[in-house]
Design a protein around this motif. Structure first.
Motif, PDB file in Angstrom:
ATOM      1  N   SER A 159       0.828  -1.199   0.000  1.00 48.35           N
ATOM      2  CA  SER A 159       0.000   0.000   0.000  1.00 48.35           C
ATOM      3  C   SER A 159       0.868   1.258   0.000  1.00 48.35           C
ATOM      4  O   SER A 159       2.066   1.215   0.288  1.00 48.35           O
ATOM      5  CB  SER A 159      -0.897   0.015   1.236  1.00 48.35           C
ATOM      6  N   ALA A 160       0.228   2.392  -0.309  1.00 51.87           N
ATOM      7  CA  ALA A 160       0.935   3.673  -0.302  1.00 51.87           C
ATOM      8  C   ALA A 160       1.489   3.970   1.091  1.00 51.87           C
ATOM      9  O   ALA A 160       2.608   4.480   1.235  1.00 51.87           O
ATOM     10  CB  ALA A 160      -0.010   4.789  -0.750  1.00 51.87           C
ATOM     11  N   THR A 161       0.734   3.623   2.115  1.00 53.18           N
ATOM     12  CA  THR A 161       1.175   3.872   3.496  1.00 53.18           C
ATOM     13  C   THR A 161       2.440   3.076   3.813  1.00 53.18           C
ATOM     14  O   THR A 161       3.383   3.603   4.424  1.00 53.18           O
ATOM     15  CB  THR A 161       0.061   3.485   4.494  1.00 53.18           C
ATOM     16  N   GLU A 162       2.457   1.814   3.407  1.00 51.27           N
ATOM     17  CA  GLU A 162       3.634   0.974   3.635  1.00 51.27           C
ATOM     18  C   GLU A 162       4.845   1.519   2.889  1.00 51.27           C
ATOM     19  O   GLU A 162       5.962   1.557   3.425  1.00 51.27           O
ATOM     20  CB  GLU A 162       3.347  -0.461   3.188  1.00 51.27           C
ATOM     21  N   GLU A 164       5.346   4.631   1.884  1.00 48.36           N
ATOM     22  CA  GLU A 164       5.768   5.915   2.459  1.00 48.36           C
ATOM     23  C   GLU A 164       6.674   5.703   3.660  1.00 48.36           C
ATOM     24  O   GLU A 164       7.663   6.440   3.857  1.00 48.36           O
ATOM     25  CB  GLU A 164       4.542   6.737   2.860  1.00 48.36           C
ATOM     26  N   ALA A 165       6.376   4.683   4.480  1.00 46.16           N
ATOM     27  CA  ALA A 165       7.204   4.395   5.655  1.00 46.16           C
ATOM     28  C   ALA A 165       8.595   3.948   5.224  1.00 46.16           C
ATOM     29  O   ALA A 165       9.614   4.345   5.822  1.00 46.16           O
ATOM     30  CB  ALA A 165       6.544   3.310   6.503  1.00 46.16           C
ATOM     31  N   LEU A 206       5.720   8.811  -5.099  1.00 46.03           N
ATOM     32  CA  LEU A 206       5.857   9.067  -3.664  1.00 46.03           C
ATOM     33  C   LEU A 206       7.245   9.601  -3.318  1.00 46.03           C
ATOM     34  O   LEU A 206       7.385  10.505  -2.470  1.00 46.03           O
ATOM     35  CB  LEU A 206       5.582   7.781  -2.874  1.00 46.03           C
ATOM     36  N   ARG A 210       8.088  13.248  -1.786  1.00 44.17           N
ATOM     37  CA  ARG A 210       8.863  13.362  -0.542  1.00 44.17           C
ATOM     38  C   ARG A 210      10.045  14.312  -0.723  1.00 44.17           C
ATOM     39  O   ARG A 210      10.319  15.150   0.138  1.00 44.17           O
ATOM     40  CB  ARG A 210       9.373  11.960  -0.151  1.00 44.17           C
ATOM     41  N   LYS A 215       5.841  15.617   1.362  1.00 43.57           N
ATOM     42  CA  LYS A 215       5.586  14.821   2.561  1.00 43.57           C
ATOM     43  C   LYS A 215       6.530  15.277   3.671  1.00 43.57           C
ATOM     44  O   LYS A 215       7.667  15.638   3.400  1.00 43.57           O
ATOM     45  CB  LYS A 215       5.818  13.331   2.279  1.00 43.57           C
TER      46      LYS A 215
END
Length: 215
Positions: A159-162, A164-165, A206, A210, A215
């Motif tokens: 996922s995008a959240t994963e 991004e981390a 992403l 960043r 971000k």
């Protein structure tokens, strides 16, 4: 040395084993003690037991290889030709990669198999686009079914959240501060996501966001 009874499903592997006068299915690797084929967990034949024992000696068999073997047997029993053809195609591609890795003294892993599946899926998508442009709906349907089978062996995309981390961690590790550092961030993300399903365009977007302060 390995041997099996004539009831084994692959008689080509049936050899008498010294010390097994009754031809009980047995298997021995190197100097290890002989053991019944059916004692090998999950082995359905002496061939399977022999292969499983060899993998046990050199490292575990990739779980996807095991799954593909089981699915091929199931497709044969069900006379599902489409599934059988697709699985055979996948196995042929994996075997080719295994040979390439063996020449480099590297093992075949699930991560390597996923890479093979990703390439195969891309080939199917490219073929679908070409056949659509040519008005070959029959071949579009065939390739679409094969693509669905290939994708069934692939893990869910991150996922995008994963992502991004992971990108945040790579940026911190590399000290990346601008788009000039995009290459090394992308390389770092690729290393951390090896063997996982990743949308490369999403990663690129992403990372760019960043590094430009998004971000």
């Amino acid at each position: 040395h390995y041997g099996c009874s004539l009831q084994d499903d692959d008689q080509a592997w049936c050899k008498g084993y010294a010390g097994s006068a009754d031809f009980t299915p047995v298997i021995a690797i190197g100097d290890s003690a002989a053991m019944p084929c059916n004692a090998m967990a999950g082995a359905t034949s002496c061939r399977a037991a022999h292969q499983r024992a060899m993998f046990s000696a050199a490292g575990a068999e990739p779980s996807l290889v095991t799954r593909l073997k089981e699915d091929m047997k199931a497709a044969m029993k069900a006379k599902d030709q489409a599934k059988l053809d697709a699985v055979r195609m996948i196995n042929a591609a994996i075997k080719l990669r295994e040979v390439e890795l063996r020449e480099k003294n590297q093992p075949l892993t699930d991560a390597e198999i996923i890479t093979v599946l990703q390439k195969s899926a891309k080939q199917r998508r490219d073929s679908i686009d070409s056949y659509k442009a040519g008005g070959r709906d029959d071949l579009v349907d065939k390739e679409t079914k094969e693509l669905q089978i290939v994708e069934s062996y692939m893990p869910a995309a991150m996922s995008a959240t994963e992502l991004e981390a992971i990108i945040a961690a790579v940026v911190a590790e590399t000290g990346a501060a601008s788009q000039k550092d995009m290459g090394k961030v992308m390389a770092g993300v690729k290393a951390k996501t090896a063997g996982k399903m990743v949308d490369n365009k999403m990663v690129s977007d992403l990372v760019k966001a960043r590094l430009t302060g998004g971000k």
